[in-house]
Design an enzyme around this catalytic site. Structure first.
Site, PDB file in Angstrom:
ATOM      1  N   CYS A  29      -3.325   8.130  -8.508  1.00 36.35           N
ATOM      2  CA  CYS A  29      -2.844   8.956  -9.801  1.00 36.35           C
ATOM      3  C   CYS A  29      -3.290   8.776 -10.975  1.00 36.35           C
ATOM      4  O   CYS A  29      -3.263   9.707 -12.133  1.00 36.35           O
ATOM      5  CB  CYS A  29      -1.298   8.517  -9.645  1.00 36.35           C
ATOM      6  SG  CYS A  29      -1.137   6.394  -8.694  1.00 36.35           S
ATOM      7  N   LYS A  66       9.626   4.044   3.686  1.00 34.25           N
ATOM      8  CA  LYS A  66       8.993   4.864   4.752  1.00 34.25           C
ATOM      9  C   LYS A  66       7.313   5.240   3.760  1.00 34.25           C
ATOM     10  O   LYS A  66       7.683   5.494   2.626  1.00 34.25           O
ATOM     11  CB  LYS A  66       9.993   5.758   4.416  1.00 34.25           C
ATOM     12  CG  LYS A  66       9.234   7.099   5.116  1.00 34.25           C
ATOM     13  CD  LYS A  66       9.986   8.354   5.093  1.00 34.25           C
ATOM     14  CE  LYS A  66       9.033   9.417   3.632  1.00 34.25           C
ATOM     15  NZ  LYS A  66       7.417   9.912   4.070  1.00 34.25           N
TER      16      LYS A  66
END
Lengths: 493, 287
Positions: free
Chosen positions: A306, A198
């Site tokens: 990140c 997803k």
């Protein structure tokens, strides 16, 4: 820290004096369908849920397309297709044939690279220079690298027999949409698993284009299923009993929820979560190079990284000079149209993220924090944030402890290497860190003591499919890339 | 038959290299295999657990900083000390749980397992490191480093070999640990702590608690200064509790509840690698 004035006559001020002519990459070349369906079992299927969500170009707030929102039934269909493909086809295929499919995907991506780069920049807001020169080439390299592993897995793990888990459920973020898809799909398939993946709800388009490409590549139906949706779709994947292995990249907050959700099941999982990397500049560092590294560390991809070097730690003796030069350099950064080849910093990915970033710079300001933003002009429409420095911060401030995920850099100073290491490690995160010094022994000493999965010494934000990536502590578990990145997709017996 | 009265041992907790009673002063009675009283064991409290974790954290950097050669020698020393107490362990195991023959083979295997891991300390990093051929002008390498503080939940069977098989790979890899021993076999864990204590293992590297598992595991798994939890206790409910609590600070969780530790093959560097993090370092290659 005394303040030197940054005036236009002594410095390069690109926005006002030396305006570049626009050099936009034309979006006419690509076609985006008005509506996209779910890619399940090799075909595009309308969602059982009947729901669709808009995906927006964050640089002009225009809707690019509608994508299906997979509901529980859709997730179930995708997992069932992946299971059938695993048992019926993929696990029976000779390993070298698996590899050849991946090589083929890599080649098809090379042929369509520019198209993917343009769509990526339109849907995510990242500058075309980055999508064209970093994201998409890395995507291709990732498939190419893992293709070769498919028939060589037994060499990677001495003394044991590796075998795939089965069906992998994968959930990826919006900061590197297609690259994260490649990081997930390529090793999973090389190791012999099938996939339900997803993409993030704000950046689904390149994954859907990849679905078309995978179909065109002739990959057996069901081996890769790409289903769009938001948080609830992710929850349904995590909780589906047919998933053998979960791989998640995203926030630490959601990662923890996933870890808790799989308690009591036998699901394997890997998490690649947030970070708050210290970028440590020692007084013997080459200052000009360090400035480039700092800029690349925090302003690359609008700071939506990140492993971004979001905490600058500077040794006292060099702090004044370095911050001065950093501000000069920041003034030259061009913020604007992601499709313009001159753009350094594109659009913030979404309104939600922009509000989160601005929250740190408005009501979130603590103590004597001093905010410095460059003087660039921002477009009227779209979501934008100037390159930002926050000075006078202390270790306990939220902006030092929490991940901002935007072009915002905090500055702290230190005196000794020990103090730098303590500051760097004083964080629940441990994804990456930077060290700038001319002294090799200091690199090894400090690099060893930083509790983080990636250490960049005299460089920052470099990635490669051969190089394992992943965090210590609350930055996650498991690695992606390299030999070590294969392990999460294999069971050793 | 001598009329001499045996001197019984007081079993204690082993925390930070010291034998101490539980701060709670609570105890529980361990029974032998004929269900006769065997010993009074300390019923370790949450506070004892916290003290043990603190000791483990304090010792971790120093232990990881020892050379691999030195850690190997210390593990080998553990094997030597266990060999010296072979008869004692055979007697204790026979008394507590199993037949004499089984006790003998269990002790022998435990000694050999320590020797096995002693030999791994300076080899696994080479096997599981890599130099990565990145497509840019950088030198790039990946090496394993210890995860940190590991909570170990001991199995209920295989009193000695189970415990040794869990502790050895964890400390061989430079981690420190806090062991919650089996309720059934706490006394064996106490005696193993004596072996560890006399083997040059620095205080705090291995901490051993006795007590009620159900009182301790959720706190162990939820403690924010524990990096990883390893459980070999075959208890589905406790497994779930461990994992649920582990999410608080993204602990690495490993369950070895289906392993037969009496098998020769139940040892490998992959057990060491379960408690290692891979660190990748980049440096430009230039002039």
């Amino acid at each position: 820290m005394s303040e030197k004035e940054l005036t236009t006559h002594q410095n390069l001020h690109f926005d006002e004096l030396w305006a570049y002519d626009p050099a936009p990459e034309s979006p006419d070349y690509v076609s985006i369908e008005p509506q996209y369906q779910l890619f399940i079992d090799g075909t595009f299927q309308k969602p059982e849920s009947g729901r669709y969500i808009d995906t927006v170009n964050p640089s002009n707030e225009k809707v690019l397309a509608q994508v299906a929102e997979a509901g529980k039934k859709d997730v179930d269909k995708a997992v069932t297709a992946a299971r059938k493909a695993y048992e019926g086809v993929w696990s029976k295929l000779p390993a070298k044939e698996r590899g050849k499919y991946l090589f083929r995907i890599a080649r098809l991506l090379q042929e369509r690279a520019r198209e993917f780069a343009i769509v990526e920049s339109m849907d995510s807001g990242k500058p075309i220079r980055e999508s064209r020169d970093i994201d998409i080439p890395q995507v291709i390299a990732h498939f190419f690298y893992h293709a070769g592993w498919a028939d060589k897995l037994e060499y990677a793990f001495p003394g044991v027999r590796p075998k795939p888990h089965g069906v992998a459920g994968q959930i990826i973020p919006w900061n590197f949409p297609l690259l994260m898809a490649a990081w997930k799909i390529a090793p999973a398939l090389a190791a012999g698993n099938t996939v339900v993946i997803k993409p993030a709800e704000t950046t689904p388009l390149t994954a859907l284009k990849l679905a078309e490409l995978i179909r065109d590549a002739g990959l057996p139906p069901g081996v890769v299923n790409i289903i769009t949706g938001a948080g609830q779709t992710g929850v349904d994947i995590v909780n589906h009993p047919g998933i053998d292995k979960l791989a998640f990249t995203g926030s630490t907050e959601v990662g923890k929820i996933i870890q808790k959700a799989v308690a009591g099941t036998d699901k394997k999982y890997t998490l690649e979560l947030g970070g708050k990397a210290a970028n440590i500049i020692f007084d013997d560092a080459p200052v000009e190079q360090a400035v480039e590294g700092i800029v690349n560390g925090i302003f690359f991809n609008q700071g939506h990284v990140c492993c971004a070097g979001s905490r600058l730690l500077v040794q006292e003796g060099v702090a004044e000079e370095l911050v001065y030069k950093l501000k000069l350099r920041m003034e030259t950064l061009i913020v604007g149209d992601p499709l313009d080849k001159n753009t350094d910093i594109g659009a913030i990915n979404s309104k939600v993220q922009l509000d989160r970033i601005l929250g740190f710079l408005t009501e979130g300001v603590e103590g004597d924090q001093k905010i410095y933003q460059t003087k660039c002009n921002l477009p009227e429409k779209g979501y934008w944030c100037q390159p930002t420095l926050v000075e006078n911060v202390s270790q306990s401030h939220r902006i030092v402890q929490e991940e901002v995920f935007g072009p915002v850099l905090t500055i702290q100073t230190f005196r000794t290497p020990d103090e730098a290491v303590n500051l760097a490690n004083n964080s629940p995160y441990g994804l990456s860190g930077g060290i700038w010094t001319d002294k090799g022994s200091k690199i090894f000493n400090v690099g060893k003591r930083i509790r983080a999965g990636v250490v960049w010494a005299n460089t920052f934000n470099k990635f490669d499919p051969t190089s394992p990536f992943g965090g210590y502590k609350e930055s996650g578990m498991g690695r992606e890339g390299g030999i070590h990145g294969l392990l999460p997709y294999l069971e050793l017996s | 038959m001598s009329n001499r009265l045996n001197v019984l041992k007081t079993c204690k907790l082993y925390i930070g290299g010291k034998f101490s009673r539980s701060e709670s002063e609570h105890y529980f009675q361990a029974l032998d295999k004929k269900q006769k009283p065997l010993a009074n064991l300390c019923r370790g409290s949450r506070k004892d657990l916290r003290n043990a974790i603190q000791a483990a954290r304090k010792a971790q950097a120093g232990w990881a900083g020892r050379t691999a050669y030195n850690r190997g020698q210390i593990l080998y020393r553990m094997a030597e000390m266990l060999e010296g107490r072979r008869d004692q362990f055979v007697a204790e195991l026979e008394n507590a749980a199993v037949t004499r023959r089984r006790a003998e083979s269990e002790v022998e295997l435990a000694i050999d397992r320590l020797v096995h891991y002693a030999g791994w300390t300076d080899k696994y990093p080479a096997l599981f490191s890599s130099v990565n051929p990145v497509a840019s002008p950088h030198f790039n390498f990946s090496i394993p480093e210890p995860t940190g503080v590991v909570g170990i939940v001991a199995p209920d069977d295989n009193a000695l070999i189970g415990l040794v098989s869990l502790i050895a790979p964890v400390i061989a890899g430079g981690n420190t640990c806090v062991v919650v021993s089996s309720e059934k076999h706490g006394s064996i864990a106490c005696t193993l702590a004596e072996v560890i204590h006399s083997s040059d293992v620095p205080g705090g590297v291995v901490n051993v608690l006795t007590g009620f598992r159900a009182e301790l595991v959720s706190h162990l798994a939820g403690h924010m200064d524990v990096n990883s939890v390893l459980s070999a206790a075959n208890d589905p409910e406790q497994k779930k509790i461990i994992q649920e609590n582990a999410h608080l600070n993204v602990k690495r969780v490993h369950f070895y509840d289906a392993t037969d530790w009496m098998k020769e093959q139940a040892q490998s560097p992959y057990y060491i690698m379960d408690f290692q993090e891979i660190k990748t370092t980049w440096h430009p290659v230039g002039t």
